[in-house]
Design a protein around this motif. Sequence first.
Motif, PDB file in Angstrom:
ATOM      1  N   GLU A 294      -6.590 -40.335   0.948  1.00  0.00           N
ATOM      2  CA  GLU A 294      -7.126 -39.312   0.064  1.00  0.00           C
ATOM      3  C   GLU A 294      -6.132 -38.180  -0.085  1.00  0.00           C
ATOM      4  O   GLU A 294      -5.377 -37.875   0.818  1.00  0.00           O
ATOM      5  CB  GLU A 294      -8.429 -38.764   0.645  1.00  0.00           C
TER       6      GLU A 294
ATOM      7  N   SER B  17      -0.706 -38.450   5.348  1.00  0.00           N
ATOM      8  CA  SER B  17      -1.319 -38.921   6.581  1.00  0.00           C
ATOM      9  C   SER B  17      -1.063 -37.929   7.698  1.00  0.00           C
ATOM     10  O   SER B  17      -0.104 -37.181   7.677  1.00  0.00           O
ATOM     11  CB  SER B  17      -0.749 -40.290   6.946  1.00  0.00           C
TER      12      SER B  17
ATOM     13  N   THR C 242      -7.594 -37.037  13.569  1.00  0.00           N
ATOM     14  CA  THR C 242      -8.154 -36.563  12.302  1.00  0.00           C
ATOM     15  C   THR C 242      -7.681 -37.412  11.130  1.00  0.00           C
ATOM     16  O   THR C 242      -8.102 -37.185  10.006  1.00  0.00           O
ATOM     17  CB  THR C 242      -7.764 -35.102  12.070  1.00  0.00           C
ATOM     18  N   ASP C 243      -6.813 -38.392  11.384  1.00  0.00           N
ATOM     19  CA  ASP C 243      -6.350 -39.271  10.311  1.00  0.00           C
ATOM     20  C   ASP C 243      -7.459 -40.247   9.941  1.00  0.00           C
ATOM     21  O   ASP C 243      -8.228 -40.693  10.785  1.00  0.00           O
ATOM     22  CB  ASP C 243      -5.115 -40.053  10.763  1.00  0.00           C
ATOM     23  N   LYS C 244      -7.502 -40.566   8.674  1.00  0.00           N
ATOM     24  CA  LYS C 244      -8.602 -41.393   8.159  1.00  0.00           C
ATOM     25  C   LYS C 244      -8.595 -42.800   8.724  1.00  0.00           C
ATOM     26  O   LYS C 244      -9.629 -43.461   8.792  1.00  0.00           O
ATOM     27  CB  LYS C 244      -8.499 -41.473   6.637  1.00  0.00           C
ATOM     28  N   THR C 245      -7.412 -43.269   9.098  1.00  0.00           N
ATOM     29  CA  THR C 245      -7.323 -44.665   9.504  1.00  0.00           C
ATOM     30  C   THR C 245      -7.621 -44.887  10.985  1.00  0.00           C
ATOM     31  O   THR C 245      -7.641 -46.021  11.438  1.00  0.00           O
ATOM     32  CB  THR C 245      -5.918 -45.204   9.217  1.00  0.00           C
TER      33      THR C 245
ATOM     34  N   HIS D  68     -11.571 -37.649   9.458  1.00  0.00           N
ATOM     35  CA  HIS D  68     -12.027 -37.370   8.095  1.00  0.00           C
ATOM     36  C   HIS D  68     -10.861 -37.309   7.123  1.00  0.00           C
ATOM     37  O   HIS D  68     -11.022 -37.516   5.931  1.00  0.00           O
ATOM     38  CB  HIS D  68     -12.827 -36.071   8.067  1.00  0.00           C
ATOM     39  N   GLY D  69      -9.671 -37.046   7.652  1.00  0.00           N
ATOM     40  CA  GLY D  69      -8.495 -37.110   6.798  1.00  0.00           C
ATOM     41  C   GLY D  69      -8.076 -35.782   6.224  1.00  0.00           C
ATOM     42  O   GLY D  69      -6.968 -35.350   6.424  1.00  0.00           O
ATOM     43  N   ARG D  70      -8.976 -35.114   5.513  1.00  0.00           N
ATOM     44  CA  ARG D  70      -8.504 -33.960   4.769  1.00  0.00           C
ATOM     45  C   ARG D  70      -8.541 -32.657   5.559  1.00  0.00           C
ATOM     46  O   ARG D  70      -7.558 -31.966   5.648  1.00  0.00           O
ATOM     47  CB  ARG D  70      -9.311 -33.801   3.492  1.00  0.00           C
TER      48      ARG D  70
ATOM     49  N   ASP E 272     -15.672 -37.638  11.703  1.00  0.00           N
ATOM     50  CA  ASP E 272     -16.982 -38.073  11.221  1.00  0.00           C
ATOM     51  C   ASP E 272     -17.617 -39.068  12.178  1.00  0.00           C
ATOM     52  O   ASP E 272     -16.915 -39.850  12.815  1.00  0.00           O
ATOM     53  CB  ASP E 272     -16.826 -38.783   9.876  1.00  0.00           C
TER      54      ASP E 272
END
Lengths: 158, 332
Positions: free
Chosen positions: A125, B145, B188-191, B210-212, B217
């Motif tokens: 994202e 990332s 905190t990276d989405k992957t 959560h990534g951003r 989450d």
Amino acid sequence: MAKSSLYSVYLTIMVAFLCILLPWSGYGLKLRPDFVLLLLIFWMLRAPHLCNIGTAWFVGLWMDLATGGVFGQYALAYTITAFIAIMYQRRLALFNATQQLLYVLMLLVIAQLILLILKTFSGVEVDGWSFFLPSITGVMLWQLAVALGLKTSVHSRT
Amino acid sequence: MLPGDHQKFEQQHTPTFFARGLSPLTRLAFFTSLSLALMITDSHLQYLNNVRERLMALLYPLQVVANAPYSLYRATDEYFSTHHRLLRENETLRTKNLQQQVVLQKLGALTLENATLRNLLQLNQSLAENSVIGEILHVGRDPFSKKIVVNRGTNHRIVAGAAVVDAAGVIGQVTRVFPSTSEVTLITDKTLAIPIQIERNGLRTIAFGHGRDGTIDLPYLPANVDVRRGDKLVTSGIDSVYPIGLAIASVSDIKVTPNSPFARIVCQPIGRVEYNRQVLLVSQPPPPADMPVVSDEIAEGESATVKSAQALPEKKALPKTTHPRSARPTHG
């Protein structure tokens, strides 16, 4: 006009690559212009016989390595950007300073757009419009270089 | 005369590698397909991992050069740090040391007790993990990332998958190892997903970055789940990647919307994910071949403990090397 040799092309690109390798973080990382692409564009407009699509691809591979992403992402983005830059290289003589600047901005945005598409495929994202900030800072850097007396094209003598 | 002329003529037409021979379109097609092939190979096959490792080793000196200005600045800054500040820092460290010494004393006793209890129940000994301290070289250069690069690699016997911890809690996991550096994906990276347990009630689930915005989450939990604000998440150790009981995050917000059967739970990481320079890389030794036996025993735990209450004297008499599986029939 300083003479442009293959040696100076690679040396300057190497220095730009070192600038990318600097420990950027936080806002610096978000604003960091793509030094390498800027220099590639510069050399492609000025000396297309020394720096061409192949060079862009090769340098893109090193960028892939430095950013730790999938091999080929930066390479593809740089290749396509280089193609557009080379295609319009001769028409650049007709451009005035503002048009040249917009042209460079367009190239930087195209490179980022390709990267965005490729990264979106791998499921990342992006946080909004601030993603395109490096293009803005990049074009500002370009303008600064021009203002300091850098001749950006062989033809433009306006 | 003639040969000289001929030579000149030839020299002019010797095609160089970047001659204007090929049209830009041909080059575009060639290099685009080459890039696409590379992307597919790299993302779906493992062939390029070795190449990447080699090239990273080549890149390392450049990295050191690029880091030099900053490390020089830090070195001078440290050199000129005031006497007063050093004294104060020393004081706080001494206090902290004292406090932790007390905790450590308890820990020693507890470890011993735990070992004895495990021995009694004939569970596998919990394995000692080995840890290496590393320093963050730089944050990832990809703004997409959340990654950092640490100055420890295969030369320091780091393996991919090692947990990365700071003083407060887990901050990530080693995802790629190079000879003298390794790439850490932050929590905190989405992957990145971590098997966790809620400390208050032992609820097991999986946490995702959560990534951003630097949060974590907890998806896939029903709206009526027993999670409260302030609950602490710790590693459950089920994946045998992370040691058990390391702090990860605390629940900061729970949103239940009528149109979704799942609760949206937002957690703040406890470790100072984006701040520290020193991190600890903790790698678990590979699980022994009889690993599944552990979960077997735990599942049987309730009934086994009752039985073993009587069977204890005999079990103690068993030789230490007895395999738990082979020992089973004696109390079955």
